[in-house]
Scaffold this motif. Sequence first.
Motif, PDB file in Angstrom:
ATOM      1  N   ASP A 134      48.412 -26.722 -20.748  1.00  0.00           N
ATOM      2  CA  ASP A 134      48.904 -25.424 -20.254  1.00  0.00           C
ATOM      3  C   ASP A 134      47.963 -24.272 -20.606  1.00  0.00           C
ATOM      4  O   ASP A 134      47.727 -23.378 -19.802  1.00  0.00           O
ATOM      5  N   ASN A 135      47.468 -24.260 -21.861  1.00  0.00           N
ATOM      6  CA  ASN A 135      46.594 -23.165 -22.319  1.00  0.00           C
ATOM      7  C   ASN A 135      47.215 -21.805 -21.995  1.00  0.00           C
ATOM      8  O   ASN A 135      46.562 -20.906 -21.478  1.00  0.00           O
ATOM      9  N   ARG A 136      48.493 -21.653 -22.326  1.00  0.00           N
ATOM     10  CA  ARG A 136      49.217 -20.427 -21.996  1.00  0.00           C
ATOM     11  C   ARG A 136      49.023 -19.384 -23.084  1.00  0.00           C
ATOM     12  O   ARG A 136      49.126 -19.676 -24.277  1.00  0.00           O
ATOM     13  N   LEU A 137      48.708 -18.167 -22.681  1.00  0.00           N
ATOM     14  CA  LEU A 137      48.542 -17.069 -23.624  1.00  0.00           C
ATOM     15  C   LEU A 137      49.901 -16.465 -23.949  1.00  0.00           C
ATOM     16  O   LEU A 137      50.642 -16.040 -23.051  1.00  0.00           O
ATOM     17  N   VAL A 138      50.230 -16.417 -25.239  1.00  0.00           N
ATOM     18  CA  VAL A 138      51.450 -15.767 -25.726  1.00  0.00           C
ATOM     19  C   VAL A 138      50.999 -14.525 -26.483  1.00  0.00           C
ATOM     20  O   VAL A 138      50.367 -14.630 -27.537  1.00  0.00           O
ATOM     21  N   SER A 139      51.298 -13.350 -25.930  1.00  0.00           N
ATOM     22  CA  SER A 139      50.694 -12.126 -26.456  1.00  0.00           C
ATOM     23  C   SER A 139      51.696 -10.981 -26.462  1.00  0.00           C
ATOM     24  O   SER A 139      52.627 -10.940 -25.643  1.00  0.00           O
ATOM     25  N   LYS A 140      51.469 -10.022 -27.394  1.00  0.00           N
ATOM     26  CA  LYS A 140      52.368  -8.879 -27.520  1.00  0.00           C
ATOM     27  C   LYS A 140      51.645  -7.765 -28.258  1.00  0.00           C
ATOM     28  O   LYS A 140      50.768  -8.024 -29.091  1.00  0.00           O
TER      29      LYS A 140
END
Length: 216
Positions: A134-140
């Motif tokens: 997936d290589n999903r970016l989880v950012s905030k």
Amino acid sequence: MANIIVLLSLITLTSFHLMFSSGAMPLQDFCVADPASTARVNGLACKNPASVEANDFSFSGLHVTGNTSNPVGSKVTPVTVSQLPGLNTLGISMARIDFAPWGINPPHTHPRASEILTVIEGSLKVGFVTSNPDNRLVSKVLQQGDVFVFPEGLIHFQQNVGYKNAVAVVALSSENPGVITISNAVFGSNPEIPSDILSKAFQLDKSVVEQLQWKF
């Protein structure tokens, strides 16, 4: 009877796996690191308890602002077993991170620890990337007093998104968490990773890869 023996064996193996994966239980009050020891262990050998003193459990310096006048605009002040010998075998460490305006702590991983970050001053954009495929970016974007956690081994980063200096304090689940800065490891390895391999991996011209290697 054979099935019962197999079942008991599986339960025993599972119990041992859980016990060792969560870390060995302490067998003494402390194990202050002895960097002078030549003993080969998974970690650092213990100092003679009779020679242990209060300074082995103390570190001074987290009140000092880190020098961020560098290309990335950040400075990490670590407090691991290398700086605080009393952390040996305790499975914890911490660090202060200073950021110049728009400075970054570049994408990196901690191979042996999860990390929890608290913003002390300023605003930080933080994030991590999940594993393949997936290589999903989880950012905030975090504000003063906000907390964020980075799972063990995942690539993560922080960026000051304000016009003033920012400060964060992090805690890690290992006395020796290690750090792998992605750009340094890939383009600055010693000896170098062959440029044709990196060229194919990153889909870049070989000349571009060689320029990056020269920078790192």
